[in-house]
Design an enzyme around this catalytic site. Structure first.
Site, PDB file in Angstrom:
ATOM      1  N   GLU A 265      35.551  33.766  39.338  1.00 34.90           N
ATOM      2  CA  GLU A 265      36.885  33.915  38.686  1.00 34.90           C
ATOM      3  C   GLU A 265      37.388  32.536  38.495  1.00 34.90           C
ATOM      4  O   GLU A 265      37.615  31.964  39.836  1.00 34.90           O
ATOM      5  CB  GLU A 265      37.881  34.766  38.564  1.00 34.90           C
ATOM      6  CG  GLU A 265      37.128  36.191  38.247  1.00 34.90           C
ATOM      7  CD  GLU A 265      38.114  37.519  38.451  1.00 34.90           C
ATOM      8  OE1 GLU A 265      39.318  37.208  38.684  1.00 34.90           O
ATOM      9  OE2 GLU A 265      37.776  38.540  38.205  1.00 34.90           O
ATOM     10  N   HIS A 283      40.532  39.180  33.286  1.00 37.67           N
ATOM     11  CA  HIS A 283      41.478  39.865  34.655  1.00 37.67           C
ATOM     12  C   HIS A 283      42.963  39.980  34.237  1.00 37.67           C
ATOM     13  O   HIS A 283      43.767  39.350  34.884  1.00 37.67           O
ATOM     14  CB  HIS A 283      41.450  38.823  35.746  1.00 37.67           C
ATOM     15  CG  HIS A 283      41.311  39.630  37.162  1.00 37.67           C
ATOM     16  ND1 HIS A 283      40.722  39.354  38.284  1.00 37.67           N
ATOM     17  CD2 HIS A 283      42.537  40.589  37.262  1.00 37.67           C
ATOM     18  CE1 HIS A 283      41.168  40.376  39.075  1.00 37.67           C
ATOM     19  NE2 HIS A 283      42.138  41.065  38.542  1.00 37.67           N
TER      20      HIS A 283
HETATM   21  N1  LIG Z   1      42.515  44.238  37.131  1.00 39.70           N
HETATM   22  C1  LIG Z   1      43.562  43.961  37.626  1.00 39.70           C
HETATM   23  O1  LIG Z   1      44.324  42.897  37.137  1.00 39.70           O
HETATM   24  C2  LIG Z   1      43.832  44.778  38.763  1.00 39.70           C
HETATM   25  C3  LIG Z   1      45.337  44.993  39.081  1.00 39.70           C
HETATM   26  C4  LIG Z   1      45.507  45.946  40.223  1.00 39.70           C
HETATM   27  C5  LIG Z   1      44.552  46.353  41.022  1.00 39.70           C
HETATM   28  N2  LIG Z   1      43.245  45.914  40.834  1.00 39.70           N
HETATM   29  C6  LIG Z   1      42.173  46.766  41.425  1.00 39.70           C
HETATM   30  O2  LIG Z   1      41.985  48.032  41.099  1.00 39.70           O
HETATM   31  C7  LIG Z   1      41.553  48.508  42.490  1.00 39.70           C
HETATM   32  C8  LIG Z   1      42.360  49.908  42.738  1.00 39.70           C
HETATM   33  O3  LIG Z   1      43.790  49.329  42.885  1.00 39.70           O
HETATM   34  P1  LIG Z   1      44.857  50.591  43.307  1.00 39.70           P
HETATM   35  O4  LIG Z   1      46.002  49.976  43.079  1.00 39.70           O
HETATM   36  O5  LIG Z   1      44.338  51.942  42.762  1.00 39.70           O
HETATM   37  O6  LIG Z   1      44.317  50.624  44.700  1.00 39.70           O
HETATM   38  P2  LIG Z   1      44.640  52.100  46.047  1.00 39.70           P
HETATM   39  O7  LIG Z   1      44.435  51.383  47.388  1.00 39.70           O
HETATM   40  O8  LIG Z   1      45.718  52.807  45.618  1.00 39.70           O
HETATM   41  O9  LIG Z   1      43.276  52.918  45.756  1.00 39.70           O
HETATM   42  C9  LIG Z   1      42.064  52.651  45.984  1.00 39.70           C
HETATM   43  C10 LIG Z   1      41.292  54.178  46.295  1.00 39.70           C
HETATM   44  O10 LIG Z   1      39.753  53.506  46.704  1.00 39.70           O
HETATM   45  C11 LIG Z   1      39.592  54.430  47.472  1.00 39.70           C
HETATM   46  N3  LIG Z   1      38.124  53.966  48.282  1.00 39.70           N
HETATM   47  C12 LIG Z   1      38.310  53.132  49.389  1.00 39.70           C
HETATM   48  N4  LIG Z   1      37.005  52.917  49.745  1.00 39.70           N
HETATM   49  C13 LIG Z   1      36.365  53.487  48.932  1.00 39.70           C
HETATM   50  C14 LIG Z   1      34.712  53.801  48.951  1.00 39.70           C
HETATM   51  N5  LIG Z   1      34.031  53.122  49.669  1.00 39.70           N
HETATM   52  N6  LIG Z   1      34.391  54.522  47.762  1.00 39.70           N
HETATM   53  C15 LIG Z   1      35.114  55.019  47.194  1.00 39.70           C
HETATM   54  N7  LIG Z   1      36.392  54.955  47.130  1.00 39.70           N
HETATM   55  C16 LIG Z   1      36.910  54.250  47.870  1.00 39.70           C
HETATM   56  C17 LIG Z   1      40.583  54.716  48.411  1.00 39.70           C
HETATM   57  O11 LIG Z   1      40.605  55.905  49.215  1.00 39.70           O
HETATM   58  C18 LIG Z   1      41.849  54.687  47.404  1.00 39.70           C
HETATM   59  O12 LIG Z   1      41.895  56.193  46.955  1.00 39.70           O
HETATM   60  C19 LIG Z   1      41.524  47.478  43.422  1.00 39.70           C
HETATM   61  O13 LIG Z   1      40.162  46.874  43.637  1.00 39.70           O
HETATM   62  C20 LIG Z   1      42.509  46.646  42.876  1.00 39.70           C
HETATM   63  O14 LIG Z   1      42.252  45.132  43.587  1.00 39.70           O
HETATM   64  C21 LIG Z   1      42.869  45.240  39.649  1.00 39.70           C
END
Ligand SMILES: NC(=O)c1ccc[n+]([C@@H]2O[C@H](COP(=O)([O-])OP(=O)(O)OC[C@H]3O[C@@H](n4cnc5c(N)ncnc54)[C@H](O)[C@@H]3O)[C@@H](O)[C@H]2O)c1
Length: 317
Positions: A265, A283
């Protein structure tokens, strides 16, 4: 005390309340002048002398951290993902790293549902046609009754579930830590990943980028999905092998994809460009006023706490 703070996170710069909070805490803000994450070289030029950085998805490498200590005391991520920060280097130098869990989950979940609806009703494609005077109709589908497969049922995943529930979707999920309370609250059924892939009409990724999740959507896993299914990725680009996805979409192995995150990105060249069954967004999952305010205020508070000698509230390890 040195209170110079480099502010890179765009969302933070947009939050008047967060900027005001830091200024009223006596911090001198150095605002990044670009509307994107900073590269290692740019950070090496801007960070020396700063006690804190309010970071976006900047390249905070070992070299950046090593060059910025002992002045640098906290890297406060205004957002959730911290895969672009070298945590090992930060911990080695005693630099706190924090994030803002949950602050942008509702916004990311809204975008996820938006992508699902836009895909299943071909909204961008049909709108593009009509803008050129072409009145073309196509038969879409409803979300109700369809199976939503969620990978990662953390903060964003569970907000997506709530929204999907109101559309009468059947929800299945895979997470290394299944949450029983979600089974009761949202009726989600946890299954092994292969079964989620095979049953989902919409597969939505909400897991972090970790060695175990990088490239989890690849030629082999895509082959398990229904050819009528849609893939949504509002998590991290690294979870998907983009060439394999592009191949699957081109040969009808998958109906479509909605992507907000990419391996590299900003996305300047891509094998996904030009595919009519793919929606690409730059994003923007967390890019709402509401999420910016929430994340900005949490990050600002973390910076103020650490610069006052207090322990941060949301450390990442
Ligand atoms: N697009 C965007 O602008 C944006 C914004 C916020 C978050 N995100 C991304 O979204 C994703 C989720 O964010 P969140 O706040 O819900 O995070 P979070 O930490 O609350 O949840 C992540 C979940 O993934 C699970 N996990 C970890 N390893 C795993 C695996 N190997 N297989 C399956 N599940 C697994 C964890 O147990 C947890 O329940 C992250 O990658 C974050 O970077 C993107």
């Amino acid at each position: 005390m040195n209170k110079k703070v480099l502010v890179s996170a765009l969302s933070f710069r947009r939050s008047e309340a967060a900027v005001k909070f830091l200024q009223e805490s006596g911090c001198e803000l150095v605002l990044s002048q670009v509307e994107r994450a900073l590269k290692e070289k740019e950070l090496l030029a801007l960070l020396p002398g700063c006690a804190a950085i309010v970071a976006g998805n900047d390249e905070i490498t070992d070299s950046v951290i090593t060059a910025s200590v002992p002045e640098l005391r906290i890297i406060a991520r205004s957002g959730v993902g911290y895969n672009t920060i070298d945590l090992t280097a930060a911990h080695r130098h005693g630099v706190a790293v924090t994030n803002t869990p949950g602050a942008n989950s509702k916004s990311v979940a809204d975008l996820t549902l938006g992508l699902m609806l836009a895909l299943v009703r071909s909204i961008p494609r049909l709108s593009g046609k009509l803008h050129t005077g072409v009145w073309e109709k196509s038969i879409g589908g409803e979300l109700g009754g369809k199976t939503l497969g969620i990978v990662g049922t953390g903060n964003v995943g569970r907000e997506v579930m709530k929204r999907a529930q109101s559309f009468d979707m059947k929800i299945i999920a895979y997470d290394i830590y299944p949450r029983l309370e979600l089974t009761e609250a949202c009726g989600v059924v946890y299954l092994p990943l292969e079964q989620v892939l095979a049953q989902a009409d919409f597969l939505s990724l909400h897991a972090p980028a970790l060695p175990e999740t990088v490239s989890m959507i690849n030629r082999q896993t895509l082959a398990l999905m229904k050819p009528t299914a849609f893939l949504i990725n509002t998590a991290r680009g690294d979870l998907v092998v983009e060439e394999d996805l592009s191949d699957a979409l081109r040969c009808g192995r998958l109906a479509g994809a909605g992507l907000d995150a990419f391996i590299s990105e900003p996305l300047e060249r891509s094998c996904l460009f030009g595919l009519s069954n793919v929606i690409l967004t730059p994003h923007i999952g967390a890019s709402t006023l509401e999420a910016s305010e929430r994340a900005g205020l949490i990050a600002a508070e973390e910076v103020a706490r650490v610069l006052q000698g207090l322990a941060p509230l949301h450390s990442v390890r």
